[in-house]
Motif scaffolding. Structure first.
Motif, PDB file in Angstrom:
ATOM      1  N   GLY A  24       0.793  -1.221   0.000  1.00  0.00           N
ATOM      2  CA  GLY A  24       0.000   0.000   0.000  1.00  0.00           C
ATOM      3  C   GLY A  24       0.828   1.274   0.000  1.00  0.00           C
ATOM      4  N   ILE A  25       2.059   1.189  -0.506  1.00  0.00           N
ATOM      5  CA  ILE A  25       2.931   2.365  -0.603  1.00  0.00           C
ATOM      6  C   ILE A  25       2.360   3.320  -1.670  1.00  0.00           C
ATOM      7  N   ASP A  26       2.314   4.584  -1.339  1.00  0.00           N
ATOM      8  CA  ASP A  26       1.684   5.542  -2.249  1.00  0.00           C
ATOM      9  C   ASP A  26       2.468   5.723  -3.563  1.00  0.00           C
ATOM     10  N   ALA A  28       3.640   8.324  -5.310  1.00  0.00           N
ATOM     11  CA  ALA A  28       4.839   9.168  -5.381  1.00  0.00           C
ATOM     12  C   ALA A  28       6.052   8.449  -4.796  1.00  0.00           C
ATOM     13  N   THR A  29       5.845   7.782  -3.657  1.00  0.00           N
ATOM     14  CA  THR A  29       6.953   7.053  -3.016  1.00  0.00           C
ATOM     15  C   THR A  29       7.419   5.901  -3.907  1.00  0.00           C
ATOM     16  N   ARG A  30       6.457   5.199  -4.528  1.00  0.00           N
ATOM     17  CA  ARG A  30       6.823   4.083  -5.403  1.00  0.00           C
ATOM     18  C   ARG A  30       7.657   4.551  -6.581  1.00  0.00           C
ATOM     19  N   ILE A  32       9.655   7.065  -6.794  1.00  0.00           N
ATOM     20  CA  ILE A  32      11.025   7.367  -6.353  1.00  0.00           C
ATOM     21  C   ILE A  32      11.748   6.077  -5.980  1.00  0.00           C
ATOM     22  N   ALA A  33      11.066   5.243  -5.178  1.00  0.00           N
ATOM     23  CA  ALA A  33      11.719   4.056  -4.615  1.00  0.00           C
ATOM     24  C   ALA A  33      12.213   3.109  -5.697  1.00  0.00           C
ATOM     25  N   LYS A  34      11.470   3.015  -6.823  1.00  0.00           N
ATOM     26  CA  LYS A  34      11.917   2.032  -7.812  1.00  0.00           C
ATOM     27  C   LYS A  34      13.131   2.491  -8.620  1.00  0.00           C
ATOM     28  N   THR A  50      22.644  -6.871  12.462  1.00  0.00           N
ATOM     29  CA  THR A  50      22.086  -5.553  12.182  1.00  0.00           C
ATOM     30  C   THR A  50      22.165  -5.388  10.668  1.00  0.00           C
ATOM     31  N   ILE A  51      21.067  -4.906  10.115  1.00  0.00           N
ATOM     32  CA  ILE A  51      21.011  -4.701   8.666  1.00  0.00           C
ATOM     33  C   ILE A  51      20.532  -3.283   8.409  1.00  0.00           C
ATOM     34  N   SER A  52      21.385  -2.474   7.792  1.00  0.00           N
ATOM     35  CA  SER A  52      20.907  -1.148   7.427  1.00  0.00           C
ATOM     36  C   SER A  52      20.843  -1.034   5.914  1.00  0.00           C
ATOM     37  N   THR A  53      19.715  -0.523   5.472  1.00  0.00           N
ATOM     38  CA  THR A  53      19.455  -0.299   4.050  1.00  0.00           C
ATOM     39  C   THR A  53      19.425   1.206   3.871  1.00  0.00           C
ATOM     40  N   THR A  54      20.338   1.716   3.084  1.00  0.00           N
ATOM     41  CA  THR A  54      20.393   3.169   2.922  1.00  0.00           C
ATOM     42  C   THR A  54      20.253   3.531   1.448  1.00  0.00           C
ATOM     43  N   PHE A  57      17.161   8.531  -0.688  1.00  0.00           N
ATOM     44  CA  PHE A  57      15.807   8.976  -0.377  1.00  0.00           C
ATOM     45  C   PHE A  57      15.393   8.654   1.049  1.00  0.00           C
ATOM     46  N   ARG A  58      15.604   7.427   1.478  1.00  0.00           N
ATOM     47  CA  ARG A  58      15.147   6.975   2.787  1.00  0.00           C
ATOM     48  C   ARG A  58      15.972   5.780   3.231  1.00  0.00           C
ATOM     49  N   ASN A  59      16.043   5.587   4.538  1.00  0.00           N
ATOM     50  CA  ASN A  59      16.834   4.490   5.092  1.00  0.00           C
ATOM     51  C   ASN A  59      15.953   3.579   5.938  1.00  0.00           C
ATOM     52  N   TYR A  60      16.414   2.343   6.101  1.00  0.00           N
ATOM     53  CA  TYR A  60      15.695   1.420   6.989  1.00  0.00           C
ATOM     54  C   TYR A  60      16.711   0.603   7.766  1.00  0.00           C
ATOM     55  N   PHE A  61      16.439   0.434   9.062  1.00  0.00           N
ATOM     56  CA  PHE A  61      17.370  -0.272   9.935  1.00  0.00           C
ATOM     57  C   PHE A  61      16.634  -1.360  10.688  1.00  0.00           C
ATOM     58  N   VAL A  62      17.223  -2.532  10.748  1.00  0.00           N
ATOM     59  CA  VAL A  62      16.613  -3.612  11.529  1.00  0.00           C
ATOM     60  C   VAL A  62      17.700  -4.396  12.259  1.00  0.00           C
ATOM     61  N   GLN A  63      17.349  -4.814  13.457  1.00  0.00           N
ATOM     62  CA  GLN A  63      18.294  -5.511  14.333  1.00  0.00           C
ATOM     63  C   GLN A  63      17.558  -6.707  14.928  1.00  0.00           C
ATOM     64  N   GLY A  76       8.999   4.297   7.559  1.00  0.00           N
ATOM     65  CA  GLY A  76       9.473   4.761   6.263  1.00  0.00           C
ATOM     66  C   GLY A  76       9.127   3.812   5.129  1.00  0.00           C
ATOM     67  N   LEU A  77       8.682   2.592   5.488  1.00  0.00           N
ATOM     68  CA  LEU A  77       8.197   1.667   4.453  1.00  0.00           C
ATOM     69  C   LEU A  77       6.674   1.836   4.452  1.00  0.00           C
ATOM     70  N   ASP A  78       5.926   0.901   5.046  1.00  0.00           N
ATOM     71  CA  ASP A  78       4.474   1.089   5.133  1.00  0.00           C
ATOM     72  C   ASP A  78       4.033   1.503   6.536  1.00  0.00           C
ATOM     73  N   GLU A 118      14.688 -11.941  -1.138  1.00  0.00           N
ATOM     74  CA  GLU A 118      13.337 -12.142  -1.662  1.00  0.00           C
ATOM     75  C   GLU A 118      12.372 -11.509  -0.681  1.00  0.00           C
ATOM     76  N   LEU A 119      11.551 -10.593  -1.176  1.00  0.00           N
ATOM     77  CA  LEU A 119      10.568  -9.882  -0.348  1.00  0.00           C
ATOM     78  C   LEU A 119       9.182 -10.401  -0.696  1.00  0.00           C
ATOM     79  N   ARG A 120       8.405 -10.756   0.312  1.00  0.00           N
ATOM     80  CA  ARG A 120       7.069 -11.307   0.077  1.00  0.00           C
ATOM     81  C   ARG A 120       5.999 -10.502   0.804  1.00  0.00           C
TER      82      ARG A 120
HETATM   83  C1  RET Z   1      13.279   1.957   0.666  1.00  0.00           C
HETATM   84  C2  RET Z   1      12.967   3.322   0.048  1.00  0.00           C
HETATM   85  C3  RET Z   1      11.649   3.863   0.479  1.00  0.00           C
HETATM   86  C4  RET Z   1      10.523   2.976   0.068  1.00  0.00           C
HETATM   87  C5  RET Z   1      10.796   1.536   0.340  1.00  0.00           C
HETATM   88  C6  RET Z   1      12.062   1.050   0.643  1.00  0.00           C
HETATM   89  C7  RET Z   1      12.150  -0.375   0.959  1.00  0.00           C
HETATM   90  C8  RET Z   1      12.968  -0.981   1.784  1.00  0.00           C
HETATM   91  C9  RET Z   1      12.947  -2.368   2.104  1.00  0.00           C
HETATM   92  C10 RET Z   1      13.838  -2.815   2.971  1.00  0.00           C
HETATM   93  C11 RET Z   1      13.956  -4.151   3.407  1.00  0.00           C
HETATM   94  C12 RET Z   1      14.858  -4.452   4.324  1.00  0.00           C
HETATM   95  C13 RET Z   1      15.084  -5.761   4.838  1.00  0.00           C
HETATM   96  C14 RET Z   1      16.036  -5.886   5.749  1.00  0.00           C
HETATM   97  C15 RET Z   1      16.309  -7.063   6.439  1.00  0.00           C
HETATM   98  O1  RET Z   1      17.162  -7.768   6.216  1.00  0.00           O
HETATM   99  C16 RET Z   1      14.384   1.352  -0.171  1.00  0.00           C
HETATM  100  C17 RET Z   1      13.783   2.199   2.081  1.00  0.00           C
HETATM  101  C18 RET Z   1       9.583   0.630   0.266  1.00  0.00           C
HETATM  102  C19 RET Z   1      11.925  -3.252   1.495  1.00  0.00           C
HETATM  103  C20 RET Z   1      14.303  -6.915   4.392  1.00  0.00           C
END
Ligand code: RET
Length: 133
Positions: A24-26, A28-30, A32-34, A50-54, A57-63, A76-78, A118-120
């Protein structure tokens, strides 16, 4: 177990749009994100990760620790909270994200110098491939 440690750069991605739609990501965000080429930095110490996705545009961090349920905010995701747990399936890291969305989760594995993700979500599957920086 496999060694995920390191810095990884996105090289290709399949159906990320479908995955984002399922979340359900809007619009405009989609859009940019793609276009993004996110980078992942993974730190693995035994069963602790720890996994950081940078990205620009936006970052995501999970531990997490293998086998220990944690609350994930998906900020920052949904932005939907879920209960997540990551386990080993042979050499693959498998996350189940229990919450409002059915069949939500991801799998990470390494093949040679490539990291697969793989994202589901619901009926959608997206595959992202990263190479060591
Ligand atoms: C971005 C940009 C903004 C919009 C979306 C994003 C998606 C990030 C995802 C991150 C998944 C991280 C995982 C980490 C664990 O190992 C790139 C932040 C939707 C899907 C699975």
């Amino acid at each position: 177990p496999a060694d995920f440690n390191g810095t990884w750069n996105l090289v290709r991605s399949e159906n990320f749009e479908g995955y984002m739609l399922a979340l359900g990501i809007d619009f405009a965000t989609r859009k940019i994100a793609k276009m993004l080429k996110p980078q992942k930095v993974i730190k693995q110490e035994g069963d602790s990760f720890t996994i950081s996705t940078t990205s620009t545009f936006r970052n995501y961090f999970v531990q997490f620790k293998i086998g220990e349920e944690f609350e994930e905010d998906n900020k920052g995701l949904d932005n939907r909270k879920c209960k997540s747990v990551v386990t080993w399936d042979n050499e693959k890291l498998v996350c189940v994200q229990t919450g409002e969305k059915k069949n939500r989760g991801w799998t990470h594995w390494v093949e040679g110098d490539e990291l697969y993700l793989e994202l589901r979500c619901e009926g959608e599957v997206s595959t992202q491939v990263f190479k060591r920086a």
